[in-house]
Design a protein around this motif. Sequence first.
Motif, PDB file in Angstrom:
ATOM      1  N   MET A  79     -31.731  -0.939  35.465  1.00 33.38           N
ATOM      2  CA  MET A  79     -33.143  -1.305  35.995  1.00 33.38           C
ATOM      3  C   MET A  79     -32.766  -2.010  37.242  1.00 33.38           C
ATOM      4  O   MET A  79     -33.670  -1.678  38.036  1.00 33.38           O
ATOM      5  CB  MET A  79     -33.637  -2.105  35.027  1.00 33.38           C
ATOM      6  N   ALA A  80     -31.950  -2.850  37.343  1.00 34.57           N
ATOM      7  CA  ALA A  80     -31.575  -3.539  38.675  1.00 34.57           C
ATOM      8  C   ALA A  80     -30.166  -4.037  38.722  1.00 34.57           C
ATOM      9  O   ALA A  80     -29.625  -4.295  37.780  1.00 34.57           O
ATOM     10  CB  ALA A  80     -32.538  -4.756  38.829  1.00 34.57           C
ATOM     11  N   LEU A  81     -29.588  -3.792  39.895  1.00 37.79           N
ATOM     12  CA  LEU A  81     -28.237  -4.381  40.230  1.00 37.79           C
ATOM     13  C   LEU A  81     -28.599  -5.364  41.338  1.00 37.79           C
ATOM     14  O   LEU A  81     -28.840  -4.985  42.465  1.00 37.79           O
ATOM     15  CB  LEU A  81     -27.477  -3.297  40.431  1.00 37.79           C
ATOM     16  N   ASP A  82     -28.072  -6.837  41.327  1.00 36.10           N
ATOM     17  CA  ASP A  82     -28.492  -7.607  42.235  1.00 36.10           C
ATOM     18  C   ASP A  82     -26.834  -8.222  42.601  1.00 36.10           C
ATOM     19  O   ASP A  82     -26.442  -8.945  41.809  1.00 36.10           O
ATOM     20  CB  ASP A  82     -29.293  -8.448  41.956  1.00 36.10           C
ATOM     21  N   ILE A  83     -26.614  -7.853  43.796  1.00 35.52           N
ATOM     22  CA  ILE A  83     -25.139  -8.544  44.263  1.00 35.52           C
ATOM     23  C   ILE A  83     -25.534  -9.411  45.005  1.00 35.52           C
ATOM     24  O   ILE A  83     -25.901  -9.576  46.313  1.00 35.52           O
ATOM     25  CB  ILE A  83     -24.620  -7.378  45.066  1.00 35.52           C
ATOM     26  N   ALA A  84     -25.123 -10.841  44.436  1.00 35.25           N
ATOM     27  CA  ALA A  84     -25.402 -12.047  45.309  1.00 35.25           C
ATOM     28  C   ALA A  84     -24.430 -12.305  46.376  1.00 35.25           C
ATOM     29  O   ALA A  84     -24.629 -13.012  47.429  1.00 35.25           O
ATOM     30  CB  ALA A  84     -25.467 -13.195  44.274  1.00 35.25           C
ATOM     31  N   GLY A  85     -23.304 -11.747  46.254  1.00 37.18           N
ATOM     32  CA  GLY A  85     -21.967 -12.217  47.264  1.00 37.18           C
ATOM     33  C   GLY A  85     -20.632 -11.499  46.510  1.00 37.18           C
ATOM     34  O   GLY A  85     -20.804 -10.510  45.578  1.00 37.18           O
ATOM     35  N   PRO A  86     -19.602 -11.773  47.141  1.00 43.03           N
ATOM     36  CA  PRO A  86     -18.595 -11.037  46.830  1.00 43.03           C
ATOM     37  C   PRO A  86     -18.129 -11.246  45.261  1.00 43.03           C
ATOM     38  O   PRO A  86     -17.160 -10.555  44.857  1.00 43.03           O
ATOM     39  CB  PRO A  86     -17.585 -11.356  47.850  1.00 43.03           C
ATOM     40  N   HIS A  87     -18.432 -12.320  44.747  1.00 40.36           N
ATOM     41  CA  HIS A  87     -18.180 -12.567  43.227  1.00 40.36           C
ATOM     42  C   HIS A  87     -19.197 -12.651  42.629  1.00 40.36           C
ATOM     43  O   HIS A  87     -18.713 -13.334  41.481  1.00 40.36           O
ATOM     44  CB  HIS A  87     -17.228 -13.828  43.388  1.00 40.36           C
ATOM     45  N   THR A  88     -20.361 -12.545  42.704  1.00 34.53           N
ATOM     46  CA  THR A  88     -21.319 -12.807  41.759  1.00 34.53           C
ATOM     47  C   THR A  88     -22.521 -11.679  41.836  1.00 34.53           C
ATOM     48  O   THR A  88     -22.908 -11.240  42.872  1.00 34.53           O
ATOM     49  CB  THR A  88     -22.090 -14.133  42.066  1.00 34.53           C
ATOM     50  N   ALA A  89     -22.832 -11.082  40.331  1.00 31.94           N
ATOM     51  CA  ALA A  89     -23.890 -10.139  40.462  1.00 31.94           C
ATOM     52  C   ALA A  89     -24.585 -10.354  39.198  1.00 31.94           C
ATOM     53  O   ALA A  89     -24.172 -10.923  38.163  1.00 31.94           O
ATOM     54  CB  ALA A  89     -23.174  -8.714  40.607  1.00 31.94           C
ATOM     55  N   LEU A  90     -25.882  -9.730  39.243  1.00 30.34           N
ATOM     56  CA  LEU A  90     -26.833  -9.676  38.031  1.00 30.34           C
ATOM     57  C   LEU A  90     -27.502  -8.494  37.894  1.00 30.34           C
ATOM     58  O   LEU A  90     -27.542  -7.716  38.760  1.00 30.34           O
ATOM     59  CB  LEU A  90     -27.909 -10.664  38.494  1.00 30.34           C
ATOM     60  N   VAL A  91     -27.221  -7.797  36.471  1.00 32.23           N
ATOM     61  CA  VAL A  91     -27.593  -6.572  36.206  1.00 32.23           C
ATOM     62  C   VAL A  91     -28.714  -6.764  35.017  1.00 32.23           C
ATOM     63  O   VAL A  91     -28.541  -7.666  34.193  1.00 32.23           O
ATOM     64  CB  VAL A  91     -26.533  -5.813  35.672  1.00 32.23           C
ATOM     65  N   LYS A  92     -29.595  -6.013  35.269  1.00 32.51           N
ATOM     66  CA  LYS A  92     -30.791  -5.935  34.343  1.00 32.51           C
ATOM     67  C   LYS A  92     -30.760  -4.226  33.793  1.00 32.51           C
ATOM     68  O   LYS A  92     -30.717  -3.451  34.550  1.00 32.51           O
ATOM     69  CB  LYS A  92     -32.377  -6.227  34.842  1.00 32.51           C
ATOM     70  N   LEU A  93     -30.551  -4.167  32.374  1.00 34.34           N
ATOM     71  CA  LEU A  93     -30.562  -2.638  31.702  1.00 34.34           C
ATOM     72  C   LEU A  93     -31.348  -2.659  30.656  1.00 34.34           C
ATOM     73  O   LEU A  93     -31.610  -3.797  29.904  1.00 34.34           O
ATOM     74  CB  LEU A  93     -29.104  -2.293  31.540  1.00 34.34           C
ATOM     75  N   GLU A  94     -31.537  -1.575  30.380  1.00 35.80           N
ATOM     76  CA  GLU A  94     -32.198  -1.145  28.802  1.00 35.80           C
ATOM     77  C   GLU A  94     -31.297  -0.284  28.189  1.00 35.80           C
ATOM     78  O   GLU A  94     -30.749   0.624  28.803  1.00 35.80           O
ATOM     79  CB  GLU A  94     -33.492  -0.426  29.053  1.00 35.80           C
ATOM     80  N   CYS A  95     -31.292  -0.426  26.717  1.00 39.76           N
ATOM     81  CA  CYS A  95     -30.510   0.467  25.939  1.00 39.76           C
ATOM     82  C   CYS A  95     -31.092   0.489  24.377  1.00 39.76           C
ATOM     83  O   CYS A  95     -31.841  -0.672  24.504  1.00 39.76           O
ATOM     84  CB  CYS A  95     -28.876   0.157  26.051  1.00 39.76           C
ATOM     85  N   ALA A  96     -30.786   1.413  23.868  1.00 39.36           N
ATOM     86  CA  ALA A  96     -31.457   1.555  22.569  1.00 39.36           C
ATOM     87  C   ALA A  96     -30.476   2.140  21.430  1.00 39.36           C
ATOM     88  O   ALA A  96     -29.452   2.785  21.879  1.00 39.36           O
ATOM     89  CB  ALA A  96     -32.494   2.644  22.351  1.00 39.36           C
ATOM     90  N   LEU A  97     -30.391   1.014  20.455  1.00 38.79           N
ATOM     91  CA  LEU A  97     -29.621   1.339  19.380  1.00 38.79           C
ATOM     92  C   LEU A  97     -30.492   1.437  18.087  1.00 38.79           C
ATOM     93  O   LEU A  97     -30.848  -0.016  17.783  1.00 38.79           O
ATOM     94  CB  LEU A  97     -28.441   0.390  19.324  1.00 38.79           C
ATOM     95  N   ALA A  98     -30.857   2.415  17.507  1.00 38.84           N
ATOM     96  CA  ALA A  98     -32.058   2.518  16.887  1.00 38.84           C
ATOM     97  C   ALA A  98     -31.751   1.796  15.355  1.00 38.84           C
ATOM     98  O   ALA A  98     -30.679   1.543  14.965  1.00 38.84           O
ATOM     99  CB  ALA A  98     -32.209   4.052  16.360  1.00 38.84           C
ATOM    100  N   PRO A  99     -32.910   0.935  14.910  1.00 42.77           N
ATOM    101  CA  PRO A  99     -34.180   1.011  15.376  1.00 42.77           C
ATOM    102  C   PRO A  99     -34.442  -0.079  16.548  1.00 42.77           C
ATOM    103  O   PRO A  99     -35.927  -0.368  16.725  1.00 42.77           O
ATOM    104  CB  PRO A  99     -34.891   0.616  14.132  1.00 42.77           C
ATOM    105  N   ARG A 100     -33.600  -0.519  17.393  1.00 43.47           N
ATOM    106  CA  ARG A 100     -33.828  -1.515  18.320  1.00 43.47           C
ATOM    107  C   ARG A 100     -33.716  -1.194  19.789  1.00 43.47           C
ATOM    108  O   ARG A 100     -33.039  -0.263  19.746  1.00 43.47           O
ATOM    109  CB  ARG A 100     -32.940  -2.833  18.003  1.00 43.47           C
TER     110      ARG A 100
END
Length: 132
Positions: A79-100
């Motif tokens: 969903m998102a990849l935010d690179i704050a700098g050369p050593h820090t990043a934040l990722v938002k993702l979705e995944c499904a492992l039924a039933p969740r």
Amino acid sequence: MLADSAGEVPALLACIATYLDGLYFADAERLARVFHPRARYFSTAEGHLKEMDMPTYFEVVRGRVAAAASQQPRYDRLMALDIAGPHTALVKLECALAPRHFTDYLSLVKDEGCWRIISKVFEVRQLPAAPN
């Protein structure tokens, strides 16, 4: 996403792909390659704050029936990849492992030249039952 002036996107995407493979195949050893040894896992999905260290989390993963083993269709979405700098990043993702269905927020650090997940915070909801 900030500009990838240091060319970090391929390495970050490889880390995330390994993470998602580890979940789908319930492969704790694969997950151990992308989690920092001091990483933490957090969720309030059960109504209270749950926190785990990596050895505890990996034991939970080892106890799962892999989604791949039951031939569940795979659903992963960055969903998102935010690179704050050369050593820090934040990722938002979705995944499904039924039933969740999960929404994960992964904080990553580049340590000793390698991107590793330092924290996992997630929300989970039940997938609707398939019609018969």
